[in-house]
Design a protein around this motif. Sequence first.
Motif, mmCIF file in Angstrom:
data_model
loop_
_atom_site.group_PDB
_atom_site.id
_atom_site.type_symbol
_atom_site.label_atom_id
_atom_site.label_comp_id
_atom_site.label_asym_id
_atom_site.label_seq_id
_atom_site.Cartn_x
_atom_site.Cartn_y
_atom_site.Cartn_z
ATOM 1 N N ASP A 35 -1.294 -7.158 18.417
ATOM 2 C CA ASP A 35 0.119 -7.387 18.724
ATOM 3 C C ASP A 35 0.274 -8.820 19.242
ATOM 4 O OD1 ASP A 35 2.729 -7.418 19.557
ATOM 5 O OD2 ASP A 35 2.480 -5.948 21.172
ATOM 6 N N PRO A 36 0.527 -9.792 18.346
ATOM 7 C CA PRO A 36 0.613 -11.193 18.782
ATOM 8 C C PRO A 36 1.659 -11.427 19.871
ATOM 9 C CG PRO A 36 0.485 -11.065 16.392
ATOM 10 C CD PRO A 36 0.677 -9.663 16.887
ATOM 11 N N ALA A 37 2.832 -10.823 19.727
ATOM 12 C CA ALA A 37 3.873 -11.016 20.738
ATOM 13 C C ALA A 37 3.439 -10.426 22.075
ATOM 14 C CB ALA A 37 5.183 -10.385 20.277
ATOM 15 N N GLY A 38 2.736 -9.296 22.040
ATOM 16 C CA GLY A 38 2.228 -8.696 23.270
ATOM 17 C C GLY A 38 1.166 -9.556 23.912
ATOM 18 N N CYS A 39 0.310 -10.178 23.100
ATOM 19 C CA CYS A 39 -0.708 -11.088 23.641
ATOM 20 C C CYS A 39 -0.050 -12.279 24.325
ATOM 21 C CB CYS A 39 -1.632 -11.569 22.524
ATOM 22 S SG CYS A 39 -2.784 -10.303 21.914
ATOM 23 N N LEU A 40 1.027 -12.782 23.738
ATOM 24 C CA LEU A 40 1.733 -13.901 24.354
ATOM 25 C C LEU A 40 2.346 -13.488 25.697
ATOM 26 C CD1 LEU A 40 2.702 -16.823 24.158
ATOM 27 C CD2 LEU A 40 4.690 -16.009 22.860
ATOM 28 N N ARG A 41 2.885 -12.277 25.772
ATOM 29 C CA ARG A 41 3.450 -11.805 27.044
ATOM 30 C C ARG A 41 2.367 -11.689 28.109
ATOM 31 N NH1 ARG A 41 6.465 -8.474 23.548
ATOM 32 N NH2 ARG A 41 5.003 -6.754 23.854
ATOM 33 N N LEU A 42 1.210 -11.162 27.745
ATOM 34 C CA LEU A 42 0.119 -11.034 28.714
ATOM 35 C C LEU A 42 -0.371 -12.409 29.162
ATOM 36 C CD1 LEU A 42 -2.005 -8.120 27.214
ATOM 37 C CD2 LEU A 42 -0.390 -8.027 29.123
ATOM 38 N N PHE A 43 -0.461 -13.326 28.230
ATOM 39 C CA PHE A 43 -0.859 -14.693 28.565
ATOM 40 C C PHE A 43 0.100 -15.298 29.585
ATOM 41 C CE2 PHE A 43 -0.019 -19.209 27.531
ATOM 42 C CZ PHE A 43 -1.244 -19.764 27.872
ATOM 43 N N ARG A 44 1.396 -15.148 29.344
ATOM 44 C CA ARG A 44 2.398 -15.713 30.245
ATOM 45 C C ARG A 44 2.380 -15.043 31.617
ATOM 46 N NH1 ARG A 44 7.355 -16.017 25.816
ATOM 47 N NH2 ARG A 44 6.853 -18.082 24.991
ATOM 48 N N ALA A 45 1.925 -13.808 31.683
ATOM 49 C CA ALA A 45 1.888 -13.097 32.966
ATOM 50 C C ALA A 45 0.908 -13.719 33.947
ATOM 51 C CB ALA A 45 1.521 -11.625 32.734
ATOM 52 N N ASN A 46 0.089 -14.653 33.488
ATOM 53 C CA ASN A 46 -0.886 -15.264 34.383
ATOM 54 C C ASN A 46 -0.267 -16.250 35.367
ATOM 55 O OD1 ASN A 46 -3.872 -14.461 33.800
ATOM 56 N ND2 ASN A 46 -2.838 -14.503 31.809
ATOM 57 N N ARG A 47 0.979 -16.626 35.162
ATOM 58 C CA ARG A 47 1.650 -17.421 36.192
ATOM 59 C C ARG A 47 1.727 -16.628 37.499
ATOM 60 N NH1 ARG A 47 8.006 -18.777 35.935
ATOM 61 N NH2 ARG A 47 7.985 -16.505 36.129
ATOM 62 N N GLU A 48 2.108 -15.359 37.388
ATOM 63 C CA GLU A 48 2.200 -14.518 38.580
ATOM 64 C C GLU A 48 0.823 -14.294 39.199
ATOM 65 O OE1 GLU A 48 4.036 -13.955 35.747
ATOM 66 O OE2 GLU A 48 5.764 -14.780 36.835
ATOM 67 N N VAL A 49 -0.207 -14.201 38.369
ATOM 68 C CA VAL A 49 -1.568 -14.063 38.893
ATOM 69 C C VAL A 49 -1.940 -15.285 39.724
ATOM 70 C CG1 VAL A 49 -4.015 -13.880 38.282
ATOM 71 C CG2 VAL A 49 -2.316 -12.586 36.990
ATOM 72 N N GLY A 50 -1.702 -16.472 39.175
ATOM 73 C CA GLY A 50 -2.048 -17.700 39.883
ATOM 74 C C GLY A 50 -1.288 -17.854 41.184
ATOM 75 N N LEU A 51 -0.006 -17.480 41.183
ATOM 76 C CA LEU A 51 0.775 -17.543 42.414
ATOM 77 C C LEU A 51 0.246 -16.539 43.440
ATOM 78 C CD1 LEU A 51 4.369 -17.882 40.909
ATOM 79 C CD2 LEU A 51 3.112 -19.634 42.184
ATOM 80 N N ALA A 52 -0.175 -15.367 42.962
ATOM 81 C CA ALA A 52 -0.719 -14.358 43.871
ATOM 82 C C ALA A 52 -2.017 -14.839 44.519
ATOM 83 C CB ALA A 52 -0.955 -13.041 43.119
ATOM 84 N N VAL A 53 -2.839 -15.571 43.775
ATOM 85 C CA VAL A 53 -4.059 -16.145 44.360
ATOM 86 C C VAL A 53 -3.682 -17.159 45.437
ATOM 87 C CG1 VAL A 53 -6.093 -17.574 43.915
ATOM 88 C CG2 VAL A 53 -5.481 -15.739 42.322
ATOM 89 N N GLY A 54 -2.672 -17.983 45.169
ATOM 90 C CA GLY A 54 -2.218 -18.939 46.174
ATOM 91 C C GLY A 54 -1.752 -18.254 47.445
ATOM 92 N N LEU A 55 -1.026 -17.149 47.296
ATOM 93 C CA LEU A 55 -0.585 -16.380 48.467
ATOM 94 C C LEU A 55 -1.770 -15.802 49.233
ATOM 95 C CD1 LEU A 55 2.530 -14.492 47.025
ATOM 96 C CD2 LEU A 55 2.523 -16.326 48.740
ATOM 97 N N ALA A 56 -2.795 -15.359 48.493
ATOM 98 C CA ALA A 56 -3.987 -14.815 49.152
ATOM 99 C C ALA A 56 -4.686 -15.884 49.990
ATOM 100 C CB ALA A 56 -4.951 -14.241 48.103
ATOM 101 N N ILE A 57 -4.749 -17.104 49.460
ATOM 102 C CA ILE A 57 -5.371 -18.197 50.214
ATOM 103 C C ILE A 57 -4.568 -18.481 51.487
ATOM 104 C CG2 ILE A 57 -5.971 -20.656 50.192
ATOM 105 C CD1 ILE A 57 -6.522 -20.335 47.168
ATOM 106 N N LEU A 58 -3.239 -18.494 51.353
ATOM 107 C CA LEU A 58 -2.409 -18.690 52.531
ATOM 108 C C LEU A 58 -2.622 -17.579 53.554
ATOM 109 C CD1 LEU A 58 0.974 -19.888 50.971
ATOM 110 C CD2 LEU A 58 -0.652 -21.249 52.312
ATOM 111 N N ALA A 59 -2.763 -16.346 53.072
ATOM 112 C CA ALA A 59 -3.008 -15.227 53.978
ATOM 113 C C ALA A 59 -4.320 -15.410 54.735
ATOM 114 C CB ALA A 59 -3.025 -13.905 53.207
ATOM 115 N N GLY A 60 -5.283 -16.053 54.074
ATOM 116 C CA GLY A 60 -6.571 -16.289 54.704
ATOM 117 C C GLY A 60 -6.521 -17.281 55.831
ATOM 118 N N TRP A 61 -5.444 -18.043 55.933
ATOM 119 C CA TRP A 61 -5.319 -19.016 57.021
ATOM 120 C C TRP A 61 -4.526 -18.473 58.208
ATOM 121 C CZ3 TRP A 61 -8.961 -22.132 56.891
ATOM 122 C CH2 TRP A 61 -9.366 -22.798 55.722
ATOM 123 N N ILE A 62 -4.067 -17.219 58.090
ATOM 124 C CA ILE A 62 -3.310 -16.613 59.202
ATOM 125 C C ILE A 62 -4.257 -16.340 60.388
ATOM 126 C CG2 ILE A 62 -1.996 -14.576 59.939
ATOM 127 C CD1 ILE A 62 -0.928 -14.389 57.108
#
Length: 298
Positions: A271-298
């Motif tokens: 499903d090429p269109a589905g693969c593109l959607r999953l690929f784009r979902a990695n923006r939220e993954v990267g932001l979530a990692v950034g939030l985790a790093i910030l949480a580590g400084w609390i």
Amino acid sequence: MTHTDIVATGWIARLPRAWLPYLLVARLDRPIGTWLLFLPGLWGILLVRAPVGQTVRLIALFGVGSLVMRAAGCVVNDLWDRDIDRKVARTAGRPLASGTLRPLAALVFLGVLLGVGLVVLLQLNRLAQGLGVASLLLVALYPLAKRVTWWPQLVMGFTFGFGAPLGYAAAAGRLDFAWAALYGAAILWDLGFDTIYAHQDREDDALVGIGSTARLFGERTRPFLAACYAGCIAVLALAGWAAGLGGWFYPALVLPAVLLARQVAALDIDDPAGCLRLFRANREVGLAVGLAILAGWI
């Protein structure tokens, strides 16, 4: 209808038509690539816990740098690949492949982009400047990788993931184990999501003789993807430990881990269109990692 990820509508369509080939070759119609180049740099900057003013300044510089260097990388890629792109349904409409942008004009545009990138680079410390110059070799060689190896997605991981060690060096002014671990995590993350992306072109790549991890693993992509993403989370945890992050970092990593696991579960390589959607979902993954790093400084 032929699958394509080109978006020539919306805000881009309201700009002068003469600009359109430059906007499209720079992928400004698809900002996800800029996000995926920027986010590892954000991780590196946040992991150092520099003073707030310095952190904000570096994030702004990396935002601009990611925009122009992602565009420059796309121009280099399309110059290398214009003959191949004409034979692949998803990429046949790209400006250089379709002839709406001439190679000479693209080279001039590339020079402008690299000039802006140089201005950004000169705002960083000497160590980061050296690393930034070294990264240009990866940018230049990445398009060649698909012609000589089954692993161009790994080369892409070294290229796009380079923002992580660059951001860390810009904020800390040193290289250490946390720096190396963060780079390893970024490479594994990129290897995973770019393999998903490559499944859009799997059949066309086979016809023109282009290698990819999507073709290499085929129906076995799901366990490969799971291994990449699990390795990414594990090495992120190691980087956090090496950087001295607090206890909240580790439970906060559950969110990006869950988001990545959902990609593995939802993957349909046909499903090429589905693969593109999953690929784009990695923006939220990267932001979530950034939030985790910030949480580590609390």
